[in-house]
Design a protein around this motif. Structure first.
Motif, PDB file in Angstrom:
ATOM      1  N   LEU A  87       0.770  -1.129  -0.117  1.00  0.00           N
ATOM      2  CA  LEU A  87       0.018  -0.028   0.076  1.00  0.00           C
ATOM      3  C   LEU A  87       1.078   1.182  -0.076  1.00  0.00           C
ATOM      4  O   LEU A  87       1.822   1.223   0.869  1.00  0.00           O
ATOM      5  CB  LEU A  87      -0.953  -0.130   1.421  1.00  0.00           C
ATOM      6  N   TYR A  88       0.646   2.300  -0.848  1.00  0.00           N
ATOM      7  CA  TYR A  88       1.295   3.273  -1.003  1.00  0.00           C
ATOM      8  C   TYR A  88       0.280   4.473  -0.607  1.00  0.00           C
ATOM      9  O   TYR A  88      -0.718   4.715  -1.487  1.00  0.00           O
ATOM     10  CB  TYR A  88       2.023   3.500  -2.182  1.00  0.00           C
ATOM     11  N   HIS A  89       0.582   5.034   0.380  1.00  0.00           N
ATOM     12  CA  HIS A  89      -0.470   6.265   0.866  1.00  0.00           C
ATOM     13  C   HIS A  89       0.420   7.622   0.822  1.00  0.00           C
ATOM     14  O   HIS A  89       1.243   7.803   1.588  1.00  0.00           O
ATOM     15  CB  HIS A  89      -0.579   5.945   2.241  1.00  0.00           C
ATOM     16  N   LEU A  90      -0.307   8.415  -0.050  1.00  0.00           N
ATOM     17  CA  LEU A  90       0.469   9.633  -0.335  1.00  0.00           C
ATOM     18  C   LEU A  90      -0.651  10.606   0.143  1.00  0.00           C
ATOM     19  O   LEU A  90      -1.848  10.535   0.031  1.00  0.00           O
ATOM     20  CB  LEU A  90       0.799   9.788  -1.988  1.00  0.00           C
ATOM     21  N   LEU A  96       3.909  -3.175  -7.895  1.00  0.00           N
ATOM     22  CA  LEU A  96       2.790  -3.022  -8.030  1.00  0.00           C
ATOM     23  C   LEU A  96       1.864  -3.022  -7.049  1.00  0.00           C
ATOM     24  O   LEU A  96       1.934  -4.312  -6.618  1.00  0.00           O
ATOM     25  CB  LEU A  96       2.373  -3.560  -9.329  1.00  0.00           C
ATOM     26  N   GLY A  97       1.242  -2.430  -6.477  1.00  0.00           N
ATOM     27  CA  GLY A  97       0.263  -2.472  -5.427  1.00  0.00           C
ATOM     28  C   GLY A  97      -0.798  -1.510  -5.459  1.00  0.00           C
ATOM     29  O   GLY A  97      -1.154  -1.412  -6.343  1.00  0.00           O
ATOM     30  N   ILE A  98      -1.446  -0.977  -4.472  1.00  0.00           N
ATOM     31  CA  ILE A  98      -2.662  -0.214  -4.337  1.00  0.00           C
ATOM     32  C   ILE A  98      -2.173   1.116  -3.709  1.00  0.00           C
ATOM     33  O   ILE A  98      -1.466   1.569  -2.771  1.00  0.00           O
ATOM     34  CB  ILE A  98      -3.503  -0.600  -3.139  1.00  0.00           C
ATOM     35  N   VAL A  99      -2.506   2.156  -4.589  1.00  0.00           N
ATOM     36  CA  VAL A  99      -2.117   3.754  -4.401  1.00  0.00           C
ATOM     37  C   VAL A  99      -3.350   4.502  -3.816  1.00  0.00           C
ATOM     38  O   VAL A  99      -4.407   4.292  -4.672  1.00  0.00           O
ATOM     39  CB  VAL A  99      -1.298   4.241  -5.568  1.00  0.00           C
TER      40      VAL A  99
END
Length: 146
Positions: free
Chosen positions: A76-79, A105-108
């Motif tokens: 998970l990439y939380h921006l 590749l993950g969830i952004v």
């Protein structure tokens, strides 16, 4: 474009929506989150992480800009782009996250995504609002390239 409205009685309902998304989204999914301060963007991401099987404490990366979480079925990439101008956001070349160029590749999930100058070809837009009469509302739009 598909669109649906979800009424959210409280913060717990917002988190449950995130859990449902976290269980169903696939690698390469991008969530563009918009809404005023306190509308539930971070709460939604906390549920998303929980649904993905991430046990870490999830806080908004307002000052770090990006938090990366691994150890679950997908990263998970939380921006959080709140403190940045669109030009500063553009300099970060965030498309590398949703294209999997330098990371797995993950969830952004991107808070304050309206600051993005370049959008992914496919994404889920979630606009969170609060109305004193209606309560919290999530407007979910799926945008897919043709």
């Amino acid at each position: 474009m598909n669109e649906r409205i979800v009424r959210l009685a409280d913060a717990k309902a917002t988190q449950i929506l995130g859990i449902e998304l976290g269980k169903s989204l696939t690698a390469g999914s991008v969530l563009l989150l918009t809404g005023d301060l306190g509308s539930g963007k971070t709460t939604l991401v906390q549920g998303l992480a929980q649904g993905m099987g991430i046990d870490d404490s999830i806080v908004s990366p307002t000052f770090t800009i990006i938090n990366e979480y691994s150890g679950a079925r997908l990263p998970l990439y939380h921006l959080d782009l709140y403190r940045l101008t669109p030009a500063e956001v553009d300099d970060l070349q965030l498309e590398s996250y949703w294209l999997g160029l330098e990371t797995e590749l993950g969830i952004v999930a991107i808070e304050w995504s309206e600051r993005l100058l370049h959008l992914p070809s496919d994404y889920i837009q979630i606009e969170l609002t609060y109305d004193p009469i209606e309560g919290r509302v999530a407007k979910i739009s799926t945008i897919e390239s043709i």
